[in-house]
Design an enzyme around this catalytic site. Structure first.
Site, PDB file in Angstrom:
ATOM      1  N   GLU A 289       0.829  -1.231  -0.335  1.00 46.13           N
ATOM      2  CA  GLU A 289       0.143   0.268  -0.135  1.00 46.13           C
ATOM      3  C   GLU A 289       1.070   1.128   0.011  1.00 46.13           C
ATOM      4  OE1 GLU A 289      -3.177  -0.377  -0.438  1.00 46.13           O
ATOM      5  OE2 GLU A 289      -3.589  -2.457   0.550  1.00 46.13           O
TER       6      GLU A 289
ATOM      7  N   CYS B  90      -2.751   8.786   2.910  1.00 46.58           N
ATOM      8  CA  CYS B  90      -2.418   8.265   1.909  1.00 46.58           C
ATOM      9  C   CYS B  90      -3.761   7.852   0.868  1.00 46.58           C
ATOM     10  CB  CYS B  90      -1.985   6.952   2.092  1.00 46.58           C
ATOM     11  SG  CYS B  90      -3.145   5.880   3.381  1.00 46.58           S
TER      12      CYS B  90
HETATM   13  P1  NAP Z   1       8.419   4.801   4.320  1.00 41.66           P
HETATM   14  O1  NAP Z   1       8.911   5.682   4.727  1.00 41.66           O
HETATM   15  O2  NAP Z   1       8.810   4.191   3.796  1.00 41.66           O
HETATM   16  O3  NAP Z   1       8.317   3.863   6.026  1.00 41.66           O
HETATM   17  C1  NAP Z   1       7.147   2.687   6.131  1.00 41.66           C
HETATM   18  C2  NAP Z   1       7.513   1.714   6.690  1.00 41.66           C
HETATM   19  O4  NAP Z   1       8.841   0.929   6.441  1.00 41.66           O
HETATM   20  C3  NAP Z   1       8.589   2.317   7.860  1.00 41.66           C
HETATM   21  O5  NAP Z   1       8.017   1.694   9.337  1.00 41.66           O
HETATM   22  C4  NAP Z   1       9.674   1.722   8.135  1.00 41.66           C
HETATM   23  O6  NAP Z   1      10.669   2.194   9.864  1.00 41.66           O
HETATM   24  C5  NAP Z   1      10.179   1.191   7.490  1.00 41.66           C
HETATM   25  N1  NAP Z   1      10.871   1.041   6.284  1.00 41.66           N
HETATM   26  C6  NAP Z   1      11.853   1.484   5.798  1.00 41.66           C
HETATM   27  N2  NAP Z   1      12.591   1.332   5.105  1.00 41.66           N
HETATM   28  C7  NAP Z   1      12.774  -0.129   5.905  1.00 41.66           C
HETATM   29  C8  NAP Z   1      14.030  -0.980   5.296  1.00 41.66           C
HETATM   30  N3  NAP Z   1      14.723  -1.274   5.043  1.00 41.66           N
HETATM   31  N4  NAP Z   1      13.675  -2.692   5.710  1.00 41.66           N
HETATM   32  C9  NAP Z   1      12.310  -2.283   6.732  1.00 41.66           C
HETATM   33  N5  NAP Z   1      11.635  -1.567   6.707  1.00 41.66           N
HETATM   34  C10 NAP Z   1      11.161  -0.603   6.162  1.00 41.66           C
HETATM   35  O7  NAP Z   1       7.104   5.209   5.082  1.00 41.66           O
HETATM   36  P2  NAP Z   1       6.078   6.291   5.762  1.00 41.66           P
HETATM   37  O8  NAP Z   1       7.214   8.120   5.403  1.00 41.66           O
HETATM   38  O9  NAP Z   1       6.277   5.895   7.198  1.00 41.66           O
HETATM   39  O10 NAP Z   1       5.350   6.632   5.139  1.00 41.66           O
HETATM   40  C11 NAP Z   1       4.348   7.960   4.500  1.00 41.66           C
HETATM   41  C12 NAP Z   1       4.548   7.168   3.202  1.00 41.66           C
HETATM   42  O11 NAP Z   1       3.349   6.383   3.396  1.00 41.66           O
HETATM   43  C13 NAP Z   1       3.558   8.459   1.951  1.00 41.66           C
HETATM   44  O12 NAP Z   1       3.773   7.914   0.272  1.00 41.66           O
HETATM   45  C14 NAP Z   1       2.006   7.443   1.939  1.00 41.66           C
HETATM   46  O13 NAP Z   1       0.988   7.571   0.470  1.00 41.66           O
HETATM   47  C15 NAP Z   1       2.045   6.180   2.639  1.00 41.66           C
HETATM   48  N6  NAP Z   1       0.942   5.937   3.306  1.00 41.66           N
HETATM   49  C16 NAP Z   1      -0.052   4.662   1.893  1.00 41.66           C
HETATM   50  C17 NAP Z   1      -1.314   4.303   2.590  1.00 41.66           C
HETATM   51  C18 NAP Z   1      -1.477   2.807   2.351  1.00 41.66           C
HETATM   52  O14 NAP Z   1      -1.834   2.652   2.353  1.00 41.66           O
HETATM   53  N7  NAP Z   1      -1.395   2.814   0.767  1.00 41.66           N
HETATM   54  C19 NAP Z   1      -0.752   4.069   3.882  1.00 41.66           C
HETATM   55  C20 NAP Z   1      -0.139   5.273   4.947  1.00 41.66           C
HETATM   56  C21 NAP Z   1       1.201   5.794   4.411  1.00 41.66           C
HETATM   57  P3  NAP Z   1      11.140   3.357  10.270  1.00 41.66           P
HETATM   58  O15 NAP Z   1       9.628   4.757  10.236  1.00 41.66           O
HETATM   59  O16 NAP Z   1      11.517   2.584  11.001  1.00 41.66           O
HETATM   60  O17 NAP Z   1      11.517   3.943   9.075  1.00 41.66           O
END
Ligand code: NAP
Length: 675
Positions: A255, A294
């Site tokens: 997602e 999102c």
């Molecule tokens: P993100 O930086 O991609 O992080 C998402 C998750 O992935 C976090 O728990 C992060 O942990 C983890 N993560 C990052 N690098 C990783 C790795 N190498 N290995 C394992 N896990 C890793 O996204 P975000 O900034 O939290 O969220 C914002 C984004 O999410 C926006 O683009 C938004 O559109 C999207 N979003 C989408 C939905 C949907 O349902 N489609 C819902 C909500 C948000 P850490 O925080 O510990 O780095």
């Protein structure tokens, strides 16, 4: 606050590093958490060896009860979660979306589990498929919980909803979960996890909680595991490229970010209720959760002639939004989650400004109530206008994950469709129109580029749940840029966690393995009528063959006048001449059903407590006056309900005197348990 991971049934502060987490409002450190250093293979082993078997022993109904008890437990404690959420920048209303939305999802899955799933450890998928002419070989699909682990990785914006919306379908399906919250809001997810553990409702190993790095977790994934990720496209792609995902064919649900559109249709001119609903929704989506959703509306499409009015109305609305400390009741919008996030948002806005003009909000000058605008991650609502959205590229590709949206004008519906689809796959679009033809054109123009479409007009204005709220009953996910994943959608949400297996065997073998009687399998007849048996004593395949009854013209006349159903096919021989289905006057289908009940029922009080419906009724052969019928009634399936009674599904066949099938259906009764 010192946070801990919960693995192998214990809280642990072990970690290779210590990470500080800061308040979005003050910039102060609010939590310190460990990251890395957890033996991930052991975590997965514990889920596989303890959690999985314990969950798989339970039926869908027992797992549904577990979700309900958990939801009730959390409801009583949710104030603590609201309180903690302030530091993430969430107002109380924002926190309610997260906390109550998450708990609500548990409740919905619990209800759906009890109502729509069998009280069994696996389920049948679809009907029996005959695979041989003589009826000795048939097929049946089944769905059973995978013997693996669900790894859930969540985004920062919904620390509670994100955890619970993924947890509910996985646990209901019978698969243990290892969940990882995003670091910046981990203290809220941590508090939720503390409550879940303290409740003692979930079996050991059913849920583990990992802070910070996932370490080498992906190296140990296997063919029964599922990864459900929510976050940015970049992280998703990195994780999806992990060799284990391809090598083990691990199911991966993503997602991701999304450039969702709201479309004001040409009929929704200023002054119409739909215009007002559009304005209200765009403004709400920009400011709820400070635009960090999102599903938020990133692109507001309007007929070119109405663009000026749209900008004016939005400007007026957004000017009324009070920005500041989310704890203050007067504040409508808090900060974004942190200073890094603010930097990202402003950088993205700068990119967008190469193609769009800023028409409302000034990132360098705005009032912040009750907080320090430098230390807190405040951003005002920023509305842009893109004058040439056909030529522009960035406005359809860059997601500024904050209170940011771009208005764009379109010329004609075809262009509106093309522009909406330039998002290359989005979670949701909303359409504001009272014109049903326009609505249909838009639905079929943009539908396959979206996971969800919301059609908003005056008729549903009061009850509609909004552009940005994923409902647990409805699908959440979208194609392309949105990740191609599907979550929620009621019991559809269980799909990734269940393995579908096609069984091919004799009817007797299928009956024995699935516990559901298949036509062609042996039947059991006893001297006593099957209605005389208590729930636990009734055997699958136990059958009653009725005597015959002739259906006369008088019966048909009587039934017609008694019920008022004087449809010509039952009453008028002449009218049926040349009819494609009826050879002449025929008996009512409902007359046959009623006579069938009269033929198979055993009238005296006994273990059958109630008949509560029919499924899959088909009238297959019309019956003419003078012909006779008889009935076969076979116990097909049993599903325990509670200590007093269980549900019995009977396979019923109404046959003509010459042995042809006149009708088939499944009858449902509630049968008393002997106890
Ligand atoms: P993100 O930086 O991609 O992080 C998402 C998750 O992935 C976090 O728990 C992060 O942990 C983890 N993560 C990052 N690098 C990783 C790795 N190498 N290995 C394992 N896990 C890793 O996204 P975000 O900034 O939290 O969220 C914002 C984004 O999410 C926006 O683009 C938004 O559109 C999207 N979003 C989408 C939905 C949907 O349902 N489609 C819902 C909500 C948000 P850490 O925080 O510990 O780095």
């Amino acid at each position: 606050m010192k946070l801990e991971s919960f693995v192998r049934g214990q809280w642990t502060e072990a970690g290779a590093d210590l990470v500080e987490v800061r308040s979005a409002v003050t910039g102060d450190v609010v939590a310190v958490m460990p990251s890395g250093g957890i033996a991930m293979r052991d975590v997965l082993d514990h889920a596989r060896k303890a959690g999985g078997p314990a969950l798989r022993k339970l039926t869908f109904h027992q797992r549904a009860d577990m979700l309900k008890r958990l939801a009730q437990y959390l409801t009583e404690r949710k104030d603590e979660l609201y309180r903690l959420s302030f530091a993430t920048g969430a107002t109380r209303t924002d926190a309610m979306i997260d906390v109550d939305g998450g708990i609500g999802t548990l409740f919905v899955y619990s209800g759906k589990g009890r109502r729509e799933l069998p009280n069994a450890t696996f389920m049948l998928d679809g009907a029996v498929e005959p695979l041989g002419k003589a009826g000795t070989f048939a097929g049946q699909h089944i769905l059973a919980p995978r013997h693996g682990v669900a790894v859930h990785i969540n985004a920062f914006n919904f620390p509670c909803w994100g955890l619970l919306e993924k947890l509910s379908p996985a646990l209901l399906a019978g698969v243990p979960v290892v969940t990882k919250p995003a670091t910046v809001t981990s203290y809220v997810a941590h508090a939720l996890m503390r409550m879940i553990v303290a409740s003692n409702i979930l079996p050991d190993g059913a849920l583990q909680f990992i802070l910070g790095s996932t370490g080498d977790l992906f190296d140990h994934l296997g063919c029964q595991d599922v990864v459900a990720f929510t976050g940015s496209a970049t992280t998703s792609q990195t994780l999806q490229r992990h060799p284990a995902i391809a090598r083990e064919a691990v199911r991966f649900i993503a997602e991701r970010d999304s450039l969702n559109a709201a479309i004001l249709a040409p009929d929704a001119a200023p002054g119409t209720p739909e215009f007002d609903l559009f304005i209200k929704e765009v403004a709400r989506e920009m400011t709820a959760k400070t635009g960090q959703k999102c599903t938020a509306i990133r692109r507001a499409l309007a007929p070119r002639a109405h663009v000026g009015a749209v900008i004016e109305a939005l400007r007026e609305r957004l000017a009324k939004v009070t920005i500041g400390d989310p704890q203050l009741e007067t504040v409508r919008m808090g900060p974004v989650v942190g200073l890094d996030q603010r930097r990202d948002v402003l950088a993205h806005v700068a990119t967008l400004r190469a193609e769009a003009e800023l028409v409302a909000g000034n990132p360098d000058h705005f009032v912040v109530e009750g907080a320090d605008p430098v230390r807190g991650a405040f951003v005002p609502p920023l509305l842009l206008h893109c004058a040439d959205p056909v030529k522009a590229t960035q406005v359809h590709a860059v997601e500024a994950f904050g209170p940011v949206s771009t208005v764009m004008g379109y010329d004609g519906l075809d262009q509106a469709v093309a522009l909406a689809n330039r998002g290359d796959g989005s979670l949701v679009a909303s359409i504001y129109t009272h014109d049903q033809r326009i609505a249909a054109d838009l639905v079929f123009g943009i539908g396959t580029f979206h996971g969800r479409l919301v059609l908003i007009d005056r008729d549903c204005a009061k009850e509609q749940t909004g552009h940005g709220s994923p409902m647990p009953q409805m699908l959440h996910g979208g194609p392309g840029r949105a990740g191609g994943g599907e979550e929620l959608g009621g019991v559809r949400g269980l799909t990734p966690y269940l393995q579908r297996t096609a069984l091919q065997a004799s009817p007797a073998m299928l009956t024995a393995v699935t516990g559901s009687w298949v036509k062609g399998a042996p039947v059991v007849t006893t001297e006593r009528h099957p209605f005389r048996y208590h729930f636990e004593d009734l055997a699958i395949g136990q059958t009653f063959f009725s005597k015959e009854r002739t259906v006369t013209l008088d019966d048909i006349e009587h039934f017609a006048h008694f019920t008022g159903d004087t449809f010509y096919a039952h009453m008028d021989e002449e009218a049926t001449r040349g009819h494609p289905f009826f050879p002449g006057r025929v008996a009512h289908g409902y007359l046959l059903l009623s006579f069938a009940a009269g033929l198979f029922v055993d009238p005296d009080p006994g273990p059958v407590l109630a008949n509560y419906g029919l499924d899959s009724l088909r009238f297959l052969k019309p019956l003419q006056p003078g012909e006779s019928i008889k009935v076969r009634l076979t116990a097909k399936e049993k599903s325990p309900r509670n200590k007093q009674y269980g549900e019995v599904r009977w396979d019923v066949e109404i046959l003509t005197g010459t042995g042809e099938t006149a009708a088939t259906y499944e009858l449902l009764t509630m049968n008393a348990v002997k106890g």
